[in-house]
Design a protein around this motif. Structure first.
Motif, PDB file in Angstrom:
ATOM      1  N   LYS A   5       0.828  -1.204   0.000  1.00 21.97           N
ATOM      2  CA  LYS A   5       0.000   0.000   0.000  1.00 21.97           C
ATOM      3  C   LYS A   5       0.869   1.262   0.000  1.00 21.97           C
ATOM      4  O   LYS A   5       1.820   1.370   0.765  1.00 21.97           O
ATOM      5  N   ILE A   6       0.514   2.216  -0.864  1.00 22.58           N
ATOM      6  CA  ILE A   6       1.218   3.504  -0.863  1.00 22.58           C
ATOM      7  C   ILE A   6       0.504   4.469   0.076  1.00 22.58           C
ATOM      8  O   ILE A   6       1.135   5.153   0.877  1.00 22.58           O
ATOM      9  N   LYS A   7      -0.826   4.524  -0.030  1.00 26.00           N
ATOM     10  CA  LYS A   7      -1.582   5.454   0.806  1.00 26.00           C
ATOM     11  C   LYS A   7      -3.009   4.942   0.948  1.00 26.00           C
ATOM     12  O   LYS A   7      -3.541   4.338   0.018  1.00 26.00           O
ATOM     13  N   GLU A   8      -3.593   5.213   2.083  1.00 28.00           N
ATOM     14  CA  GLU A   8      -4.965   4.776   2.383  1.00 28.00           C
ATOM     15  C   GLU A   8      -5.964   5.846   1.917  1.00 28.00           C
ATOM     16  O   GLU A   8      -5.770   7.035   2.170  1.00 28.00           O
ATOM     17  N   TYR A   9      -6.993   5.414   1.206  1.00 30.19           N
ATOM     18  CA  TYR A   9      -8.057   6.337   0.779  1.00 30.19           C
ATOM     19  C   TYR A   9      -9.413   5.708   1.088  1.00 30.19           C
ATOM     20  O   TYR A   9      -9.502   4.528   1.452  1.00 30.19           O
ATOM     21  N   GLU A  10     -10.468   6.501   0.838  1.00 31.65           N
ATOM     22  CA  GLU A  10     -11.837   6.024   1.036  1.00 31.65           C
ATOM     23  C   GLU A  10     -12.347   5.211  -0.161  1.00 31.65           C
ATOM     24  O   GLU A  10     -12.851   4.110  -0.013  1.00 31.65           O
ATOM     25  N   ASP A  11     -12.175   5.789  -1.370  1.00 27.71           N
ATOM     26  CA  ASP A  11     -12.818   5.226  -2.574  1.00 27.71           C
ATOM     27  C   ASP A  11     -11.872   4.507  -3.514  1.00 27.71           C
ATOM     28  O   ASP A  11     -12.322   3.904  -4.495  1.00 27.71           O
ATOM     29  N   ILE A  12     -10.580   4.655  -3.297  1.00 29.34           N
ATOM     30  CA  ILE A  12      -9.624   3.994  -4.199  1.00 29.34           C
ATOM     31  C   ILE A  12      -8.605   3.211  -3.378  1.00 29.34           C
ATOM     32  O   ILE A  12      -8.398   3.481  -2.193  1.00 29.34           O
ATOM     33  N   LEU A  13      -7.986   2.228  -4.053  1.00 31.45           N
ATOM     34  CA  LEU A  13      -6.824   1.545  -3.487  1.00 31.45           C
ATOM     35  C   LEU A  13      -5.614   2.066  -4.262  1.00 31.45           C
ATOM     36  O   LEU A  13      -5.717   2.358  -5.455  1.00 31.45           O
ATOM     37  N   PHE A  14      -4.497   2.166  -3.568  1.00 31.94           N
ATOM     38  CA  PHE A  14      -3.309   2.737  -4.204  1.00 31.94           C
ATOM     39  C   PHE A  14      -2.111   1.926  -3.747  1.00 31.94           C
ATOM     40  O   PHE A  14      -1.712   2.002  -2.582  1.00 31.94           O
ATOM     41  N   ARG A  29     -19.771  -1.919  -5.700  1.00 35.16           N
ATOM     42  CA  ARG A  29     -21.230  -1.883  -5.489  1.00 35.16           C
ATOM     43  C   ARG A  29     -21.924  -1.023  -6.564  1.00 35.16           C
ATOM     44  O   ARG A  29     -23.063  -1.276  -6.943  1.00 35.16           O
ATOM     45  N   TYR A  30     -21.228  -0.019  -7.062  1.00 33.56           N
ATOM     46  CA  TYR A  30     -21.778   0.895  -8.080  1.00 33.56           C
ATOM     47  C   TYR A  30     -21.022   0.750  -9.398  1.00 33.56           C
ATOM     48  O   TYR A  30     -20.880   1.711 -10.147  1.00 33.56           O
ATOM     49  N   ARG A  31     -20.541  -0.442  -9.677  1.00 30.39           N
ATOM     50  CA  ARG A  31     -19.764  -0.702 -10.905  1.00 30.39           C
ATOM     51  C   ARG A  31     -18.608   0.300 -11.037  1.00 30.39           C
ATOM     52  O   ARG A  31     -18.262   0.758 -12.124  1.00 30.39           O
ATOM     53  N   ASN A  32     -18.048   0.647  -9.860  1.00 22.01           N
ATOM     54  CA  ASN A  32     -16.897   1.566  -9.798  1.00 22.01           C
ATOM     55  C   ASN A  32     -17.183   2.937 -10.410  1.00 22.01           C
ATOM     56  O   ASN A  32     -16.301   3.565 -11.013  1.00 22.01           O
ATOM     57  N   ALA A  33     -18.438   3.394 -10.246  1.00 23.97           N
ATOM     58  CA  ALA A  33     -18.777   4.782 -10.618  1.00 23.97           C
ATOM     59  C   ALA A  33     -17.997   5.721  -9.696  1.00 23.97           C
ATOM     60  O   ALA A  33     -17.707   5.382  -8.546  1.00 23.97           O
ATOM     61  N   PHE A  34     -17.679   6.908 -10.204  1.00 24.16           N
ATOM     62  CA  PHE A  34     -16.903   7.839  -9.371  1.00 24.16           C
ATOM     63  C   PHE A  34     -17.753   8.993  -8.858  1.00 24.16           C
ATOM     64  O   PHE A  34     -18.667   9.472  -9.523  1.00 24.16           O
ATOM     65  N   THR A  35     -17.429   9.418  -7.652  1.00 21.34           N
ATOM     66  CA  THR A  35     -17.988  10.629  -7.045  1.00 21.34           C
ATOM     67  C   THR A  35     -16.850  11.662  -6.990  1.00 21.34           C
ATOM     68  O   THR A  35     -15.691  11.318  -7.271  1.00 21.34           O
ATOM     69  N   PRO A  36     -17.139  12.905  -6.583  1.00 26.00           N
ATOM     70  CA  PRO A  36     -16.038  13.872  -6.435  1.00 26.00           C
ATOM     71  C   PRO A  36     -14.970  13.387  -5.447  1.00 26.00           C
ATOM     72  O   PRO A  36     -13.784  13.716  -5.611  1.00 26.00           O
ATOM     73  N   THR A  37     -15.369  12.594  -4.455  1.00 24.26           N
ATOM     74  CA  THR A  37     -14.360  12.044  -3.534  1.00 24.26           C
ATOM     75  C   THR A  37     -13.422  11.116  -4.290  1.00 24.26           C
ATOM     76  O   THR A  37     -12.193  11.197  -4.167  1.00 24.26           O
ATOM     77  N   THR A  38     -14.005  10.223  -5.102  1.00 24.51           N
ATOM     78  CA  THR A  38     -13.187   9.266  -5.869  1.00 24.51           C
ATOM     79  C   THR A  38     -12.194  10.005  -6.765  1.00 24.51           C
ATOM     80  O   THR A  38     -10.987   9.699  -6.756  1.00 24.51           O
ATOM     81  N   THR A  39     -12.688  10.970  -7.523  1.00 24.80           N
ATOM     82  CA  THR A  39     -11.807  11.641  -8.482  1.00 24.80           C
ATOM     83  C   THR A  39     -10.788  12.536  -7.766  1.00 24.80           C
ATOM     84  O   THR A  39      -9.647  12.651  -8.216  1.00 24.80           O
ATOM     85  N   GLY A  40     -11.196  13.115  -6.634  1.00 23.91           N
ATOM     86  CA  GLY A  40     -10.241  13.895  -5.840  1.00 23.91           C
ATOM     87  C   GLY A  40      -9.102  13.001  -5.345  1.00 23.91           C
ATOM     88  O   GLY A  40      -7.925  13.385  -5.394  1.00 23.91           O
ATOM     89  N   GLU A  41      -9.454  11.794  -4.909  1.00 27.97           N
ATOM     90  CA  GLU A  41      -8.423  10.858  -4.440  1.00 27.97           C
ATOM     91  C   GLU A  41      -7.543  10.388  -5.600  1.00 27.97           C
ATOM     92  O   GLU A  41      -6.322  10.228  -5.450  1.00 27.97           O
ATOM     93  N   GLY A  81     -23.094  19.652 -11.823  1.00 30.77           N
ATOM     94  CA  GLY A  81     -22.000  18.692 -11.682  1.00 30.77           C
ATOM     95  C   GLY A  81     -22.316  17.608 -10.661  1.00 30.77           C
ATOM     96  O   GLY A  81     -23.466  17.454 -10.233  1.00 30.77           O
ATOM     97  N   TYR A  82     -21.287  16.889 -10.297  1.00 33.61           N
ATOM     98  CA  TYR A  82     -21.412  15.818  -9.300  1.00 33.61           C
ATOM     99  C   TYR A  82     -21.163  16.428  -7.921  1.00 33.61           C
ATOM    100  O   TYR A  82     -20.155  17.099  -7.706  1.00 33.61           O
ATOM    101  N   ILE A  83     -22.108  16.209  -7.012  1.00 34.77           N
ATOM    102  CA  ILE A  83     -22.072  16.934  -5.741  1.00 34.77           C
ATOM    103  C   ILE A  83     -21.289  16.137  -4.691  1.00 34.77           C
ATOM    104  O   ILE A  83     -21.614  14.980  -4.401  1.00 34.77           O
ATOM    105  N   GLY A  84     -20.268  16.777  -4.168  1.00 36.48           N
ATOM    106  CA  GLY A  84     -19.423  16.128  -3.175  1.00 36.48           C
ATOM    107  C   GLY A  84     -19.878  16.420  -1.760  1.00 36.48           C
ATOM    108  O   GLY A  84     -20.930  17.020  -1.540  1.00 36.48           O
ATOM    109  N   LYS A  85     -19.036  15.989  -0.794  1.00 36.27           N
ATOM    110  CA  LYS A  85     -19.379  16.147   0.627  1.00 36.27           C
ATOM    111  C   LYS A  85     -19.547  17.610   1.024  1.00 36.27           C
ATOM    112  O   LYS A  85     -20.219  17.924   1.989  1.00 36.27           O
ATOM    113  N   ASP A  86     -18.879  18.501   0.260  1.00 40.58           N
ATOM    114  CA  ASP A  86     -18.977  19.930   0.580  1.00 40.58           C
ATOM    115  C   ASP A  86     -20.204  20.582  -0.055  1.00 40.58           C
ATOM    116  O   ASP A  86     -20.395  21.798   0.064  1.00 40.58           O
ATOM    117  N   GLY A  87     -21.024  19.789  -0.753  1.00 39.37           N
ATOM    118  CA  GLY A  87     -22.245  20.322  -1.351  1.00 39.37           C
ATOM    119  C   GLY A  87     -22.012  21.083  -2.647  1.00 39.37           C
ATOM    120  O   GLY A  87     -22.952  21.637  -3.216  1.00 39.37           O
TER     121      GLY A  87
END
Ligand code: 2NE
Length: 270
Positions: A5-14, A29-41, A81-87
């Motif tokens: 492991k290089i770094k721990e994330y929520e939505d991706i493995l690295f 679970r969502y066929r690896n669809a991305f949210t703003p969290t995923t793309t930010g990571e 756009g795609y709404i992230g945790k910050d709204g």
């Protein structure tokens, strides 16, 4: 293989193995669809890939055996756009696309299932695509109220040609791995259980070659298509190489020593 492991994330493995950094979208679970969290990571991981001296090749894939990535998560698609945790609505997958193109190292899409919508564009912008036999490719934008008229269209057309790119976008059909291979959209198709081996073999073959030569070739291939941004990448590499010369050092040295520079001693090759 012993991936670490290089770094721990929520939505991706690295993780990392023998010069290869692997970014895995981990939302099966969502066929690896991305949210703003995923793309930010993903952006953060790609920044680390660029900085890490030990990383020679980057691999992008999805978790499980069903999907590489099914594009933007429709559950969080809002107005603008795609709404992230910050709204805030964002389209930050576009930043990921730009990073994949500009990172001065080869990026391989390891397509292990559906590469659909914005997920399809992600493989399109990678330098190489190796797919498993169960992989399925396609755009859905016009069917679900979206489109990618950037790399997702113009670069796709450079790969498969104008007629085919228009077919892919206008009809929103799905294409098998073999069909994708036939239209030059992927480099190789292998059985699912051979996918990782094949990708590692391609990465290791590239790692035997000069990293600077690969970097310049990637920048040159991009520059032809990416306008001033592409030329900037290539020019940045030229500046980096120039800074490695005595001639460039002489300019700086003379300034610091408050004397005139002596550039006459350097060769002017024909
Ligand atoms: C990917 C595909 C073809 C897979 O089909 P299948 O039959 O294997 O799976 P299923 O049952 O459709 O999906 C499994 C679960 O994943 C969710 C589904 O809703 C389903 O959930 P449940 O019913 O079990 O609750 N899921 C799949 N994809 C999702 C997504 N993108 N967002 C949220 N949930 C998703 C099939 O699932 C499919 O066609 N998916 C949608 C593909 C799509 O239209 N993506 C968006 C395109 S637009 C885009 O990505 C984009 C852009 O155009 C421009 C900029 C940025 C992004």
């Amino acid at each position: 293989r012993n991936w670490t492991k290089i770094k721990e994330y929520e939505d991706i493995l690295f993780d990392f193995y023998n010069g290869i950094a692997r970014i895995t979208i981990n939302r099966p679970r969502y066929r690896n669809a991305f949210t703003p969290t995923t793309t930010g990571e993903m952006s953060d991981a790609l920044r680390i890939c660029r900085e890490m001296e030990e990383v020679s090749v980057v691999v992008l894939t999805g978790a499980g055996d069903k999907a590489f990535c099914s594009g933007g998560d429709q559950n969080v698609k809002g107005k603008g756009g795609y709404i992230g945790k910050d709204g805030v609505p964002r389209l930050n997958v576009l930043d990921v696309q730009k990073q994949i193109r500009s990172i001065p190292k080869p990026v391989i899409a390891m397509v292990n299932g559906y590469a659909i919508g914005g997920g399809h564009v992600l493989h399109v912008v990678c330098d190489l695509t190796i797919a498993s036999e169960n992989a399925i490719f396609g755009q859905t934008g016009p069917r679900v109220g979206s489109f990618d008229a950037g790399f997702g269209s113009s670069y796709l057309a450079r790969i498969v040609g104008q007629k085919k790119a228009r077919e892919i976008w206008f009809l929103c059909r799905q294409y098998s791995a073999q069909e994708a291979l036939d239209m030059g959209l992927v480099n190789k198709v292998v059985p699912f259980d051979k996918l990782e081996d094949e990708v590692v073999e391609w990465a290791e073959a590239m790692m035997k070659h000069s990293p600077l030569a690969l970097r310049m070739i990637k920048a040159g291939l991009n520059a032809e298509l990416d306008g001033q941004a592409g030329i900037q990448e290539l020019a940045g590499d030229a500046t980096m190489l120039y800074y490695l010369t005595e001639e460039a050092q002489e300019g700086k040295q003379a300034f610091l020593e408050k004397r005139d520079p002596d550039f006459k001693k350097f060769p002017k090759l024909p």
